[in-house]
Design an enzyme around this catalytic site. Structure first.
Site, PDB file in Angstrom:
ATOM      1  N   ASP A  91      44.069  36.919  35.833  1.00  0.00           N
ATOM      2  CA  ASP A  91      43.190  37.599  36.793  1.00  0.00           C
ATOM      3  C   ASP A  91      43.092  36.774  38.083  1.00  0.00           C
ATOM      4  O   ASP A  91      43.238  37.285  39.199  1.00  0.00           O
ATOM      5  CB  ASP A  91      41.806  37.766  36.138  1.00  0.00           C
ATOM      6  CG  ASP A  91      40.747  38.262  37.110  1.00  0.00           C
ATOM      7  OD1 ASP A  91      41.050  39.196  37.886  1.00  0.00           O
ATOM      8  OD2 ASP A  91      39.620  37.728  37.098  1.00  0.00           O
ATOM      9  N   HIS A 139      39.246  44.299  32.027  1.00  0.00           N
ATOM     10  CA  HIS A 139      38.452  43.086  32.232  1.00  0.00           C
ATOM     11  C   HIS A 139      37.341  43.212  33.273  1.00  0.00           C
ATOM     12  O   HIS A 139      36.404  42.423  33.274  1.00  0.00           O
ATOM     13  CB  HIS A 139      39.366  41.893  32.566  1.00  0.00           C
ATOM     14  CG  HIS A 139      39.915  41.881  33.957  1.00  0.00           C
ATOM     15  ND1 HIS A 139      41.093  42.496  34.299  1.00  0.00           N
ATOM     16  CD2 HIS A 139      39.444  41.320  35.099  1.00  0.00           C
ATOM     17  CE1 HIS A 139      41.334  42.311  35.583  1.00  0.00           C
ATOM     18  NE2 HIS A 139      40.344  41.602  36.099  1.00  0.00           N
ATOM     19  N   ASP A 192      64.414  13.170  49.107  1.00  0.00           N
ATOM     20  CA  ASP A 192      65.711  12.534  48.873  1.00  0.00           C
ATOM     21  C   ASP A 192      66.027  12.383  47.390  1.00  0.00           C
ATOM     22  O   ASP A 192      67.041  11.808  47.019  1.00  0.00           O
ATOM     23  CB  ASP A 192      65.769  11.148  49.555  1.00  0.00           C
ATOM     24  CG  ASP A 192      66.210  11.280  51.014  1.00  0.00           C
ATOM     25  OD1 ASP A 192      66.640  12.390  51.384  1.00  0.00           O
ATOM     26  OD2 ASP A 192      66.107  10.300  51.757  1.00  0.00           O
ATOM     27  N   GLU A 230      31.661  44.595  34.281  1.00  0.00           N
ATOM     28  CA  GLU A 230      31.027  44.046  35.491  1.00  0.00           C
ATOM     29  C   GLU A 230      30.886  45.081  36.608  1.00  0.00           C
ATOM     30  O   GLU A 230      29.851  45.166  37.266  1.00  0.00           O
ATOM     31  CB  GLU A 230      31.867  42.861  35.982  1.00  0.00           C
ATOM     32  CG  GLU A 230      31.306  42.205  37.221  1.00  0.00           C
ATOM     33  CD  GLU A 230      32.310  41.258  37.861  1.00  0.00           C
ATOM     34  OE1 GLU A 230      32.059  40.878  39.001  1.00  0.00           O
ATOM     35  OE2 GLU A 230      33.327  40.945  37.223  1.00  0.00           O
ATOM     36  N   ASP A 231      31.941  45.857  36.828  1.00  0.00           N
ATOM     37  CA  ASP A 231      31.988  46.719  38.020  1.00  0.00           C
ATOM     38  C   ASP A 231      31.610  48.181  37.767  1.00  0.00           C
ATOM     39  O   ASP A 231      31.578  48.968  38.702  1.00  0.00           O
ATOM     40  CB  ASP A 231      33.393  46.672  38.638  1.00  0.00           C
ATOM     41  CG  ASP A 231      33.707  45.301  39.225  1.00  0.00           C
ATOM     42  OD1 ASP A 231      32.751  44.532  39.430  1.00  0.00           O
ATOM     43  OD2 ASP A 231      34.886  45.005  39.467  1.00  0.00           O
TER      44      ASP A 231
END
Length: 727
Positions: free
Chosen positions: A152, A85, A272, A89-90
């Site tokens: 994620d 995933h 309670d 992007e990275d």
């Protein structure tokens, strides 16, 4: 030595992957497990050299996300997408490469989850909104996108510690505002509560620590009572021969905090209550167990809810009851194993029961499809991504009301929903044409919040249009976005019509008609004014952003004039004085023609129009003190005349001076009614021992009607003076 450590680390990682593979072996075949394994090694290579802020290798994050999804028993494509995933992007690997390696479905899932880092945003809020908008599009194609995204986010929240303070605060706020409510909307209770607790602990660490300590302390002291209640419940089920697994139910930190904050309850009031869940074999057993526990302890009136017969909007099903026994309140939830799975994992449970064709998961899938379809409609109508996310936030309500259509169909709506929300939930066209409603066969208010169990009927009219005031009380995102969209279209149509009328009037002053102009002339003026079309130009004139006279001069002369010349104002005056040059108004023009509150003009009054930039035409009486006094400024006013057949009512304020007598106010009201007037407001402004001054706002349909009302009031013996208030 370093090489040996690296090998050892690799072996440890691989063992973890193999551990996941062993877990997957319980529900996936070997070929699919191999595909998940291949995705892992691909991601490991792609992220080589990248580290997390905690100091771990980056690949540990995708692996952890895949493990979360494996706990939900998701399919192999979702697990592969979890591994990959962050690759788009990275790293420098494009979507096409993933399609080639793992197929289009996995690549689309990865693309849906990826963030929009390559676009420059004006603000972080806009980046967040654009990201969510993209995710919505991907969800419409494949709901697994949001499930992977939630897993994620869950792992990121679990490992938020090493992040800088500001980033932790931003991510936690975003989680509580968007991701936790989405998990709840999809029925993923387990994910939702963990996201809420992690977000709460990150935003308010001291409060979370304090509540957690108090819960642990109280739990220890209440252990005997809990064990005794559980024992009695087990004995009762055994006595009746009913299958059931009894579990204690934990209260979550964020839930406790919200009840203390918003419901103003003390910690001990919340704690309670002793909560239990009973898991049984069939729906029939659920109702039998309900009877058994009601025979053991007394049920509290009004606290029983049957979510099996009427599931929540997110597909949640269960029986809820609150009992009173052993001097404490006991909350019990009764459900089947499948209902428990769906309560915990929501739409994610669909994949677990996919091959069994379970009717429960099929209904749940339809609900989710309906919600996602609603998101898509909102997205299409929203002006921008920030408006879209605002609509989505209002739609992520945790509580519902259940109302019926006249034919007996059940509709789930958010708590606080009104008949207008109900109308838009049925269909956008029904909402747009709504004029009134019947609630339980009686005429009701469109702004009144609905209650569960009511039957609602919507009354429509062919030419009705949404009222801007509806935006102040509707609660669903669909209603809000549909109303704004309809008003935008209405405003566009009205600005176009008004702009065309004003331009025709200005062209008339030059002795020309709009129909006589050549396309080349119009095209040149459109280009010069930097608008996309002639309709856009007319619309700009209609809302007051451009002067009709200047556009008329450009069209006639073919010149490019941006400022009026010395003689321009005189030309406008000449054009406006003739009867043929006045614009006819009916008083019901809509959003872009409104009446000034300062002078409250009515049919028959001489009137002029003032263009209000961005808001259209404001109609004033021509004697209004707020109008400009200089001849140059007055030349820019739009001359108007009233249509002859106006039947609408207009507000007029009257000032009545009268002698103080018993019943005189009632006498004034009666006089107005006899003259067919309608009183909107009556107010005694000042009085002494002998005289009173009364302010009266009445509805009339013109000056002749007003004269009749004033004559009737003046004939009352106690009235000494009556006058119309002009400003």
């Amino acid at each position: 030595m370093a090489q040996e450590l690296l090998v050892a680390e690799r072996e440890r990682e691989e063992a973890t992957v193999e551990g996941l593979a062993t877990q997957l072996g319980s529900y996936l075949d070997d070929s699919r497990i191999d595909q998940v394994r291949r995705a892992y090694y691909y991601a490991e290579q792609a992220h080589e050299g990248q580290m997390r802020r905690s100091g771990e290798r980056y690949i540990t994050h995708p692996l952890a996300v895949a493990t979360i999804l494996a706990d939900m028993r998701l399919d192999h494509q979702s697990l592969m997408a979890a591994m990959l995933h962050d690759v788009i992007e990275d790293t420098s690997i494009p979507k096409e490469a993933l399609s080639e390696q793992f197929g289009d479905s996995v690549a689309d899932l990865v693309d849906g989850v990826s963030k929009l880092t390559q676009i420059e945003f004006r603000s972080r809020a806009e980046a967040q909104a654009e990201n969510f908008q993209k995710m919505t599009l991907a969800m419409a194609r494949d709901i697994r996108v949001i499930i992977v995204k939630l897993a994620d986010r869950l792992h990121n929240m679990r490992t938020l510690g090493p992040m800088p303070y500001e980033k932790r605060q931003r991510i936690a706020t975003e989680t509580l505002d968007i991701y936790a409510p989405i998990a709840n909307r999809l029925g993923m209770h387990r994910v939702c509560t963990e996201l809420e607790d992690l977000g709460f602990a990150s935003l308010y660490p001291m409060r979370a620590k304090y509540i957690s300590k108090a819960v642990d302390k109280l739990r220890g002291s209440h252990r005997e009572i809990i064990d005794e209640i559980r024992g009695r419940l087990e004995d009762k089920l055994q006595e009746r021969g009913l299958p059931g697994l009894i579990m204690g139910r934990e209260k979550h930190l964020n839930s406790i905090y919200n009840k203390m904050k918003f419901r103003h309850k003390s910690f001990h009031e919340i704690m309670d209550v002793y909560a239990f869940r009973i898991i049984t074999d069939s729906e029939d057993d659920c109702y039998r167990i309900l009877g058994a526990v009601h025979s053991l302890y007394k049920p509290l009136p009004g606290r029983f809810k049957d979510y099996i017969a009427m599931p929540k909007a997110n597909g949640y099903q269960s029986l809820h009851t609150t009992l009173f026994g052993m001097h404490v309140n006991i909350e019990i939830q009764i459900r089947t194993e499948e209902m428990e799975q769906i309560a915990n994992d929501g739409i994610a449970a669909h994949w677990m029961y996919k091959h069994e064709q379970s009717p429960v998961t099929a209904v749940n899938q339809k609900r989710v499809d309906r919600w996602v379809q609603g998101l898509m409609e909102m997205r299409e109508r929203a002006v921008d991504s920030l408006e879209f996310i605002e609509h989505v936030k209002t739609d992520l309500f945790p509580d519902e009301v259940y109302v019926f259509t006249p034919k007996g169909k059940i509709l789930e709506l958010p708590s606080g929903a009104t008949p207008v929300d109900f109308a838009y939930a049925i269909h956008t066209d029904i909402g747009n044409a709504c004029v009134a409603c019947r609630v339980n066969r009686n005429l009701g208010s469109l702004s009144q919040p609905l209650q569960s169990g009511q039957t609602v009927e919507i009354i429509t009219a062919p030419n009705a249009r949404p009222n801007p005031a509806w935006l102040s009380f509707v609660v669903t995102g669909k209603a809000r976005s549909s109303i704004r969209h309809a008003l935008k279209l209405q405003r566009r149509a009205e600005s176009l019509a008004l702009g065309k009328t004003l331009l025709k009037k200005s062209l008339h002053g030059f002795g020309r008609k709009l129909s006589e102009l050549r396309d080349e002339q119009i095209g040149a003026v459109v280009r010069h004014n930097q608008v996309e079309s002639f309709d856009d130009l007319l619309s700009e004139i209609g809302i007051g952003n451009r002067m009709a006279y200047l556009i008329a001069r450009q069209l006639v002369a073919g010149d490019v004039i941006t400022e009026p010349g010395p003689g321009d104002k005189e030309t406008i005056t000449d054009d406006g004085t003739g009867k043929h040059g006045a614009v006819t108004i009916r008083g019901t023009e809509g959003l872009l023609v409104r009446f000034a509150n300062c002078c409250k003009p009515i049919p028959g009054d001489p009137v002029v129009g003032v263009m209000d930039s961005g808001h259209g035409l404001v109609i004033h009486s021509d004697t209004c003190p707020r109008l400009p006094e200089s001849s140059e400024d007055r030349a820019q006013l739009t001359h108007l005349k009233w249509a002859k057949d106006i039947t609408d009512e207009f507000s007029v304020e009257l000032r009545v001076e009268l002698e103080r007598q018993r019943g005189v106010i009632a006498e004034v009201a009666s006089a107005v009614a006899k003259a067919d007037g309608n009183i909107e407001r009556i107010n005694v402004e000042e009085q002494n021992a002998r005289l009173s001054v009364v302010s009266l706002v009445v509805h009339v349909n013109g000056r002749k009607h007003l004269a009749r009302v004033m004559r009737r009031v003046r004939n009352i013996r106690a009235v000494t003076h009556i006058s119309r208030v002009r400003s």
